[in-house]
Design a protein around this motif. Structure first.
Motif, PDB file in Angstrom:
ATOM      1  N   ASP A 141      14.178  -5.472  65.200  1.00 10.80           N
ATOM      2  CA  ASP A 141      14.102  -5.381  66.662  1.00 10.80           C
ATOM      3  C   ASP A 141      13.650  -6.687  67.300  1.00 10.80           C
ATOM      4  N   ASP A 142      13.114  -7.625  66.524  1.00 12.10           N
ATOM      5  CA  ASP A 142      12.667  -8.926  67.034  1.00 12.10           C
ATOM      6  C   ASP A 142      13.766  -9.979  66.955  1.00 12.10           C
ATOM      7  N   ALA A 143      15.015  -9.578  66.956  1.00 10.60           N
ATOM      8  CA  ALA A 143      16.139 -10.500  66.799  1.00 10.60           C
ATOM      9  C   ALA A 143      16.108 -11.604  67.855  1.00 10.60           C
ATOM     10  N   LEU A 144      16.342 -12.829  67.407  1.00  9.87           N
ATOM     11  CA  LEU A 144      16.447 -13.978  68.311  1.00  9.87           C
ATOM     12  C   LEU A 144      17.796 -13.987  69.017  1.00  9.87           C
ATOM     13  N   THR A 145      18.815 -13.475  68.339  1.00 12.10           N
ATOM     14  CA  THR A 145      20.156 -13.386  68.909  1.00 12.10           C
ATOM     15  C   THR A 145      20.946 -12.319  68.154  1.00 12.10           C
ATOM     16  N   THR A 146      21.903 -11.752  68.855  1.00  9.02           N
ATOM     17  CA  THR A 146      22.786 -10.740  68.275  1.00  9.02           C
ATOM     18  C   THR A 146      24.220 -11.122  68.619  1.00  9.02           C
ATOM     19  N   THR A 147      25.090 -11.042  67.631  1.00 11.24           N
ATOM     20  CA  THR A 147      26.487 -11.429  67.808  1.00 11.24           C
ATOM     21  C   THR A 147      27.394 -10.404  67.157  1.00 11.24           C
ATOM     22  N   GLY A 148      28.532 -10.114  67.798  1.00 13.74           N
ATOM     23  CA  GLY A 148      29.535  -9.233  67.213  1.00 13.74           C
ATOM     24  C   GLY A 148      30.387  -9.999  66.215  1.00 13.74           C
ATOM     25  N   LEU A 149      30.888  -9.287  65.217  1.00 12.45           N
ATOM     26  CA  LEU A 149      31.657  -9.917  64.147  1.00 12.45           C
ATOM     27  C   LEU A 149      32.670  -8.925  63.592  1.00 12.45           C
ATOM     28  N   ASP A 150      33.921  -9.368  63.492  1.00 12.46           N
ATOM     29  CA  ASP A 150      34.969  -8.598  62.822  1.00 12.46           C
ATOM     30  C   ASP A 150      35.226  -9.256  61.477  1.00 12.46           C
ATOM     31  N   LEU A 151      35.208  -8.465  60.409  1.00 10.51           N
ATOM     32  CA  LEU A 151      35.413  -8.990  59.055  1.00 10.51           C
ATOM     33  C   LEU A 151      36.700  -8.415  58.478  1.00 10.51           C
ATOM     34  N   ASP A 152      37.678  -9.279  58.254  1.00 10.75           N
ATOM     35  CA  ASP A 152      38.944  -8.851  57.671  1.00 10.75           C
ATOM     36  C   ASP A 152      38.847  -8.856  56.151  1.00 10.75           C
ATOM     37  N   ALA A 153      39.408  -7.846  55.532  1.00  7.13           N
ATOM     38  CA  ALA A 153      39.408  -7.746  54.071  1.00  7.13           C
ATOM     39  C   ALA A 153      40.054  -8.979  53.461  1.00  7.13           C
ATOM     40  N   GLY A 154      39.392  -9.535  52.444  1.00  5.23           N
ATOM     41  CA  GLY A 154      39.939 -10.660  51.712  1.00  5.23           C
ATOM     42  C   GLY A 154      39.737 -12.016  52.359  1.00  5.23           C
ATOM     43  N   HIS A 155      39.136 -12.054  53.537  1.00  6.58           N
ATOM     44  CA  HIS A 155      38.941 -13.316  54.243  1.00  6.58           C
ATOM     45  C   HIS A 155      37.509 -13.813  54.062  1.00  6.58           C
ATOM     46  N   ALA A 156      37.354 -15.130  54.174  1.00  5.84           N
ATOM     47  CA  ALA A 156      36.040 -15.759  54.035  1.00  5.84           C
ATOM     48  C   ALA A 156      35.609 -16.338  55.379  1.00  5.84           C
ATOM     49  N   TYR A 157      34.298 -16.290  55.626  1.00  4.48           N
ATOM     50  CA  TYR A 157      33.738 -16.751  56.895  1.00  4.48           C
ATOM     51  C   TYR A 157      32.442 -17.515  56.661  1.00  4.48           C
ATOM     52  N   GLU A 158      32.161 -18.440  57.574  1.00  4.32           N
ATOM     53  CA  GLU A 158      30.845 -19.047  57.658  1.00  4.32           C
ATOM     54  C   GLU A 158      30.222 -18.569  58.959  1.00  4.32           C
ATOM     55  N   VAL A 159      28.990 -18.069  58.856  1.00  2.49           N
ATOM     56  CA  VAL A 159      28.228 -17.635  60.019  1.00  2.49           C
ATOM     57  C   VAL A 159      27.139 -18.682  60.208  1.00  2.49           C
ATOM     58  N   ILE A 160      27.214 -19.408  61.311  1.00  2.78           N
ATOM     59  CA  ILE A 160      26.336 -20.564  61.525  1.00  2.78           C
ATOM     60  C   ILE A 160      25.403 -20.276  62.695  1.00  2.78           C
ATOM     61  N   ALA A 161      24.090 -20.280  62.422  1.00  5.53           N
ATOM     62  CA  ALA A 161      23.090 -20.172  63.486  1.00  5.53           C
ATOM     63  C   ALA A 161      22.777 -21.595  63.923  1.00  5.53           C
ATOM     64  N   LEU A 162      23.059 -21.915  65.195  1.00  7.67           N
ATOM     65  CA  LEU A 162      22.920 -23.289  65.641  1.00  7.67           C
ATOM     66  C   LEU A 162      22.283 -23.380  67.021  1.00  7.67           C
ATOM     67  N   ASP A 163      21.992 -24.591  67.427  1.00  6.12           N
ATOM     68  CA  ASP A 163      21.312 -24.951  68.667  1.00  6.12           C
ATOM     69  C   ASP A 163      19.813 -24.723  68.521  1.00  6.12           C
ATOM     70  N   MET A 164      19.089 -25.130  69.546  1.00  2.34           N
ATOM     71  CA  MET A 164      17.635 -24.961  69.548  1.00  2.34           C
ATOM     72  C   MET A 164      17.324 -23.471  69.669  1.00  2.34           C
ATOM     73  N   VAL A 165      16.167 -23.064  69.195  1.00  5.57           N
ATOM     74  CA  VAL A 165      15.829 -21.647  69.120  1.00  5.57           C
ATOM     75  C   VAL A 165      15.892 -20.951  70.479  1.00  5.57           C
ATOM     76  N   GLU A 166      15.553 -21.675  71.565  1.00  2.41           N
ATOM     77  CA  GLU A 166      15.604 -21.047  72.893  1.00  2.41           C
ATOM     78  C   GLU A 166      17.035 -20.753  73.332  1.00  2.41           C
ATOM     79  N   ASP A 167      18.011 -21.466  72.767  1.00  3.65           N
ATOM     80  CA  ASP A 167      19.431 -21.243  73.062  1.00  3.65           C
ATOM     81  C   ASP A 167      20.196 -20.857  71.804  1.00  3.65           C
ATOM     82  N   LEU A 168      19.531 -20.255  70.842  1.00  9.38           N
ATOM     83  CA  LEU A 168      20.141 -19.956  69.547  1.00  9.38           C
ATOM     84  C   LEU A 168      21.466 -19.225  69.730  1.00  9.38           C
ATOM     85  N   ASP A 169      22.449 -19.706  69.031  1.00 11.91           N
ATOM     86  CA  ASP A 169      23.785 -19.131  69.092  1.00 11.91           C
ATOM     87  C   ASP A 169      24.282 -18.930  67.668  1.00 11.91           C
ATOM     88  N   VAL A 170      25.189 -18.012  67.500  1.00  8.97           N
ATOM     89  CA  VAL A 170      25.818 -17.786  66.203  1.00  8.97           C
ATOM     90  C   VAL A 170      27.308 -18.031  66.367  1.00  8.97           C
TER      91      VAL A 170
END
Length: 179
Positions: A141-170
């Protein structure tokens, strides 16, 4: 494939996945020299079909060779199953402390520090996944950020948490694992 001479090869032809019956005939002849019934063509493969021997002495044979050209990430990375997606998480937020990552409120990464990345992780594929980045050891419940994600079978992804913590983005990037 028409008019092939001994030692020649045709160009590749796109075929839909399915079962095919092939016949090998001499040029301008209706006589079948070799029948190849029930040839299975699957998605993600290139096929070479070599004809060996001679029809004159009944040694004509077929050698089918399949080469995966679009293997699922699980096969390329040796993890999970073909129905899974493969995810690597990268911590690229310079002022963020170590964090945990949750997908649909289940932890997948714990204590990831700035400038580091996980190995690929097999996750069940599907749409509308929710990725939460949480300070290490804190409740989800203390999440800094929440992002939606669709994962296709057999595909590879990189999930990158970036920017300064006050503007944290995924950011989610597709990863091409083809050779």
């Amino acid at each position: 494939f028409n008019d092939l001479e001994f030692g020649e090869a045709s160009d590749y032809t796109d075929l839909d996945a399915g079962t095919y019956d092939f016949e090998v005939r001499q040029h301008d002849s209706e006589t079948v020299a070799l029948a190849i019934p029930g040839f299975e063509v699957g998605d993600g493969n290139a096929y070479d079909v070599l004809l060996l021997g001679q029809s004159a002495d009944s040694t004509l044979n077929v050698l089918p060779l399949a080469t995966p050209v679009d293997a699922p990430c699980s096969e390329a990375l040796g993890i999970g199953t073909p129905s899974d997606a493969c995810v690597r998480v990268i911590h690229a937020s310079p002022d963020a402390a170590a964090f945990d990552v949750y997908v649909n409120d289940s932890p997948i990464v714990e204590g990831l520090t700035f400038g580091s990345a996980t190995d690929f992780i097999a996750l069940p594929s599907g749409d509308d996944r929710e990725v939460k980045v949480v300070p290490a050891g804190n409740p989800v419940d203390d999440a800094l950020t929440t992002t939606g994600l669709d994962l296709d079978a057999g595909h590879a992804y990189e999930v990158i948490a970036l920017d300064m913590v006050e503007d944290l983005d995924v950011k989610v990037e597709d990863v091409d694992l083809t050779a």
